[in-house]
Design a protein around this motif. Structure first.
Motif, PDB file in Angstrom:
ATOM      1  N   ASN A  97       0.822  -1.215   0.000  1.00 19.75           N
ATOM      2  CA  ASN A  97       0.000   0.000   0.000  1.00 19.75           C
ATOM      3  C   ASN A  97       0.853   1.260   0.000  1.00 19.75           C
ATOM      4  OD1 ASN A  97      -2.355  -1.512   0.024  1.00 19.75           O
ATOM      5  ND2 ASN A  97      -2.568  -1.452   2.250  1.00 19.75           N
ATOM      6  N   GLU A  98       1.930   1.252   0.801  1.00 17.98           N
ATOM      7  CA  GLU A  98       2.802   2.423   0.875  1.00 17.98           C
ATOM      8  C   GLU A  98       3.534   2.664  -0.435  1.00 17.98           C
ATOM      9  OE1 GLU A  98       1.715   1.214   4.855  1.00 17.98           O
ATOM     10  OE2 GLU A  98       2.556   0.085   3.169  1.00 17.98           O
ATOM     11  N   ALA A  99       3.975   1.579  -1.070  1.00 23.70           N
ATOM     12  CA  ALA A  99       4.675   1.712  -2.352  1.00 23.70           C
ATOM     13  C   ALA A  99       3.728   2.233  -3.438  1.00 23.70           C
ATOM     14  CB  ALA A  99       5.268   0.362  -2.769  1.00 23.70           C
ATOM     15  N   LYS A 100       2.502   1.737  -3.423  1.00 25.19           N
ATOM     16  CA  LYS A 100       1.529   2.179  -4.422  1.00 25.19           C
ATOM     17  C   LYS A 100       1.188   3.644  -4.221  1.00 25.19           C
ATOM     18  CE  LYS A 100      -2.671   0.705  -6.752  1.00 25.19           C
ATOM     19  NZ  LYS A 100      -3.700  -0.363  -6.875  1.00 25.19           N
ATOM     20  N   ALA A 101       1.061   4.077  -2.961  1.00 20.43           N
ATOM     21  CA  ALA A 101       0.775   5.484  -2.670  1.00 20.43           C
ATOM     22  C   ALA A 101       1.924   6.370  -3.139  1.00 20.43           C
ATOM     23  CB  ALA A 101       0.543   5.665  -1.173  1.00 20.43           C
ATOM     24  N   PHE A 102       3.151   5.885  -2.951  1.00 24.67           N
ATOM     25  CA  PHE A 102       4.334   6.643  -3.378  1.00 24.67           C
ATOM     26  C   PHE A 102       4.324   6.860  -4.885  1.00 24.67           C
ATOM     27  CE2 PHE A 102       8.636   6.444  -5.176  1.00 24.67           C
ATOM     28  CZ  PHE A 102       9.203   7.583  -4.618  1.00 24.67           C
ATOM     29  N   PHE A 103       4.128   5.798  -5.654  1.00 23.38           N
ATOM     30  CA  PHE A 103       4.187   5.921  -7.109  1.00 23.38           C
ATOM     31  C   PHE A 103       2.945   6.612  -7.673  1.00 23.38           C
ATOM     32  CE2 PHE A 103       7.383   2.546  -6.561  1.00 23.38           C
ATOM     33  CZ  PHE A 103       8.423   3.160  -7.237  1.00 23.38           C
ATOM     34  N   THR A 104       1.815   6.494  -7.003  1.00 23.10           N
ATOM     35  CA  THR A 104       0.632   7.241  -7.426  1.00 23.10           C
ATOM     36  C   THR A 104       0.897   8.737  -7.316  1.00 23.10           C
ATOM     37  OG1 THR A 104      -0.883   5.470  -6.745  1.00 23.10           O
ATOM     38  CG2 THR A 104      -1.812   7.679  -6.976  1.00 23.10           C
ATOM     39  N   THR A 105       1.524   9.131  -6.214  1.00 23.06           N
ATOM     40  CA  THR A 105       1.844  10.544  -6.015  1.00 23.06           C
ATOM     41  C   THR A 105       2.936  11.007  -6.958  1.00 23.06           C
ATOM     42  OG1 THR A 105       1.289  10.260  -3.674  1.00 23.06           O
ATOM     43  CG2 THR A 105       2.449  12.277  -4.279  1.00 23.06           C
ATOM     44  N   MET A 106       3.940  10.165  -7.135  1.00 23.31           N
ATOM     45  CA  MET A 106       5.058  10.523  -8.016  1.00 23.31           C
ATOM     46  C   MET A 106       4.584  10.718  -9.454  1.00 23.31           C
ATOM     47  SD  MET A 106       8.574   8.378  -8.640  1.00 23.31           S
ATOM     48  CE  MET A 106      10.081   9.208  -9.122  1.00 23.31           C
ATOM     49  N   LEU A 107       3.809   9.775  -9.961  1.00 15.96           N
ATOM     50  CA  LEU A 107       3.300   9.900 -11.321  1.00 15.96           C
ATOM     51  C   LEU A 107       2.194  10.950 -11.392  1.00 15.96           C
ATOM     52  CD1 LEU A 107       3.243   6.161 -12.475  1.00 15.96           C
ATOM     53  CD2 LEU A 107       4.845   7.954 -13.140  1.00 15.96           C
ATOM     54  N   GLY A 108       1.525  11.184 -10.274  1.00 23.97           N
ATOM     55  CA  GLY A 108       0.526  12.245 -10.235  1.00 23.97           C
ATOM     56  C   GLY A 108       1.164  13.610 -10.425  1.00 23.97           C
ATOM     57  N   ASN A 109       2.347  13.801  -9.825  1.00 22.91           N
ATOM     58  CA  ASN A 109       3.083  15.052 -10.030  1.00 22.91           C
ATOM     59  C   ASN A 109       3.513  15.198 -11.489  1.00 22.91           C
ATOM     60  OD1 ASN A 109       2.763  15.584  -7.346  1.00 22.91           O
ATOM     61  ND2 ASN A 109       4.936  15.553  -6.825  1.00 22.91           N
ATOM     62  N   PHE A 110       3.831  14.073 -12.119  1.00 24.81           N
ATOM     63  CA  PHE A 110       4.206  14.113 -13.537  1.00 24.81           C
ATOM     64  C   PHE A 110       3.010  14.561 -14.382  1.00 24.81           C
ATOM     65  CE2 PHE A 110       4.190  12.137 -17.723  1.00 24.81           C
ATOM     66  CZ  PHE A 110       5.403  12.569 -18.240  1.00 24.81           C
ATOM     67  N   LYS A 111       1.860  13.968 -14.140  1.00 24.39           N
ATOM     68  CA  LYS A 111       0.707  14.292 -15.001  1.00 24.39           C
ATOM     69  C   LYS A 111       0.113  15.659 -14.693  1.00 24.39           C
ATOM     70  CE  LYS A 111      -3.329  12.217 -12.726  1.00 24.39           C
ATOM     71  NZ  LYS A 111      -4.481  11.303 -12.944  1.00 24.39           N
ATOM     72  N   ASN A 112       0.529  16.256 -13.589  1.00 24.94           N
ATOM     73  CA  ASN A 112       0.082  17.616 -13.285  1.00 24.94           C
ATOM     74  C   ASN A 112       1.030  18.667 -13.856  1.00 24.94           C
ATOM     75  OD1 ASN A 112      -2.279  16.945 -11.900  1.00 24.94           O
ATOM     76  ND2 ASN A 112      -1.186  16.642  -9.974  1.00 24.94           N
ATOM     77  N   ALA A 113       1.824  18.279 -14.808  1.00 25.69           N
ATOM     78  CA  ALA A 113       2.761  19.203 -15.453  1.00 25.69           C
ATOM     79  C   ALA A 113       2.019  20.368 -16.096  1.00 25.69           C
ATOM     80  CB  ALA A 113       3.566  18.457 -16.516  1.00 25.69           C
ATOM     81  N   ALA A 114       2.705  21.494 -16.159  1.00 27.90           N
ATOM     82  CA  ALA A 114       2.162  22.672 -16.842  1.00 27.90           C
ATOM     83  C   ALA A 114       3.036  22.972 -18.057  1.00 27.90           C
ATOM     84  CB  ALA A 114       2.147  23.870 -15.893  1.00 27.90           C
ATOM     85  N   TYR A 115       2.452  23.586 -19.080  1.00 27.23           N
ATOM     86  CA  TYR A 115       3.246  23.910 -20.262  1.00 27.23           C
ATOM     87  C   TYR A 115       2.906  25.306 -20.773  1.00 27.23           C
ATOM     88  CZ  TYR A 115      -0.719  23.306 -23.463  1.00 27.23           C
ATOM     89  OH  TYR A 115      -1.915  23.450 -24.134  1.00 27.23           O
ATOM     90  N   SER A 116       3.861  25.860 -21.490  1.00 27.83           N
ATOM     91  CA  SER A 116       3.619  27.125 -22.197  1.00 27.83           C
ATOM     92  C   SER A 116       4.302  27.025 -23.556  1.00 27.83           C
ATOM     93  CB  SER A 116       4.163  28.318 -21.412  1.00 27.83           C
ATOM     94  OG  SER A 116       5.558  28.216 -21.221  1.00 27.83           O
ATOM     95  N   ILE A 117       3.596  27.427 -24.581  1.00 33.04           N
ATOM     96  CA  ILE A 117       4.130  27.373 -25.941  1.00 33.04           C
ATOM     97  C   ILE A 117       5.000  28.597 -26.186  1.00 33.04           C
ATOM     98  CG2 ILE A 117       3.548  27.423 -28.397  1.00 33.04           C
ATOM     99  CD1 ILE A 117       1.071  25.774 -27.720  1.00 33.04           C
ATOM    100  N   LYS A 118       6.255  28.354 -26.583  1.00 33.45           N
ATOM    101  CA  LYS A 118       7.202  29.434 -26.806  1.00 33.45           C
ATOM    102  C   LYS A 118       7.224  29.894 -28.262  1.00 33.45           C
ATOM    103  CE  LYS A 118       8.413  29.621 -22.581  1.00 33.45           C
ATOM    104  NZ  LYS A 118       7.986  30.785 -21.779  1.00 33.45           N
ATOM    105  N   ASN A 119       7.015  28.953 -29.158  1.00 33.66           N
ATOM    106  CA  ASN A 119       7.109  29.310 -30.576  1.00 33.66           C
ATOM    107  C   ASN A 119       6.493  28.206 -31.427  1.00 33.66           C
ATOM    108  OD1 ASN A 119       8.059  30.836 -32.875  1.00 33.66           O
ATOM    109  ND2 ASN A 119       9.627  29.260 -33.133  1.00 33.66           N
ATOM    110  N   ILE A 120       5.925  28.587 -32.556  1.00 34.73           N
ATOM    111  CA  ILE A 120       5.444  27.622 -33.549  1.00 34.73           C
ATOM    112  C   ILE A 120       5.947  28.085 -34.910  1.00 34.73           C
ATOM    113  CG2 ILE A 120       3.453  26.554 -34.655  1.00 34.73           C
ATOM    114  CD1 ILE A 120       1.848  27.029 -32.144  1.00 34.73           C
ATOM    115  N   LYS A 121       6.681  27.219 -35.571  1.00 33.17           N
ATOM    116  CA  LYS A 121       7.161  27.583 -36.899  1.00 33.17           C
ATOM    117  C   LYS A 121       6.835  26.488 -37.900  1.00 33.17           C
ATOM    118  CE  LYS A 121      11.952  25.896 -36.465  1.00 33.17           C
ATOM    119  NZ  LYS A 121      13.386  26.282 -36.566  1.00 33.17           N
ATOM    120  N   THR A 122       6.661  26.888 -39.138  1.00 32.70           N
ATOM    121  CA  THR A 122       6.325  25.955 -40.213  1.00 32.70           C
ATOM    122  C   THR A 122       7.565  25.629 -41.015  1.00 32.70           C
ATOM    123  OG1 THR A 122       4.073  26.830 -40.376  1.00 32.70           O
ATOM    124  CG2 THR A 122       4.911  25.595 -42.263  1.00 32.70           C
TER     125      THR A 122
END
Length: 226
Positions: A97-122
């Protein structure tokens, strides 16, 4: 009855035209957001919207048929199993249970990533005549702990369940309280498909974005890594 059918037909045509107009005006930054939210943030609503967008010009057979909640759960389970395989079976069972809680939180922090687009070029698509690619330069930010407990046990085979559980609880709390930001810039390619006057955008391998971000996140997760 005939008038009712006529009204229904008119409503259907209007809705279809409205949907088509929405599809035609989607910008590359919006399409990138759908890919990011669907595959990095495991968002089923974004995945459904992405499928609705690409199916008219790629075909329904080229859409993504998966439940991202299930994908996330399976990844947590896989990390948990691999981690606990380093310890004695009895210790692993007691610490599940403790290991699962750890990785749920760890991967949860990954999926809560934020992004900003700096540039789009063709740029020209070197592998297809008269077709272009939109290169999206995006900055992605994750939250990680500025300090994380380093395990003091040298031999995993000699650790007790209580020691392992205590370590996992402590590091999970540090993940919850993550107070540091790490940032990386990535390029995501959106292939352009032109139909008449309209340009559509797609990427057949969004897992590359996830793989690269995973690599960066886990490499920089521990502040002691050099």
């Amino acid at each position: 009855m005939r008038m009712f059918k006529t009204v229904l037909l008119a409503m259907f045509i209007l809705c279809a035209q409205n949907f088509r107009a929405q599809t035609q005006t989607v910008k590359p930054e919006k399409v990138f957001g759908l890919y990011f939210n669907a595959f990095v943030k495991y968002d089923n609503l974004a995945l459904a919207e992405l499928n609705n967008y690409v199916s008219p010009f790629l075909g329904k057979e080229n859409t993504y048929n998966m439940d991202q909640n299930e994908v996330f759960t399976k990844e947590v389970d896989q990390f948990t199993t691999n981690f606990l395989s380093n310890f004695p079976e009895e210790v692993a069972v007691q610490s599940q249970n403790e290991a699962k809680a750890f990785f749920t939180t760890m991967l949860g922090n990954f999926k809560n990533a934020a992004y900003s687009i700096k540039n789009i070029k063709t740029i020209p698509n070197e592998h297809a005549d008269n077709q272009n690619i939109s290169e999206v330069s995006v900055e992605v930010t994750f939250k990680v702990p500025s300090k994380i407990v380093t395990p003091k046990f040298n031999d995993p085979k000699k650790i007790s369940a209580e020691e392992l559980k205590k370590y996992l609880k402590t590091t999970t709390k540090q993940l919850v309280d993550a107070d540091k930001k790490i940032t990386v810039t990535q390029i995501f390619k959106l292939y352009q498909k032109k139909e008449g006057e309209n340009i559509y955008y797609w990427n057949g391998g969004p897992e590359e974005l996830v793989w690269k971000l995973n690599e960066f996140y886990f490499k920089n997760f521990n502040p002691d890594n050099k």
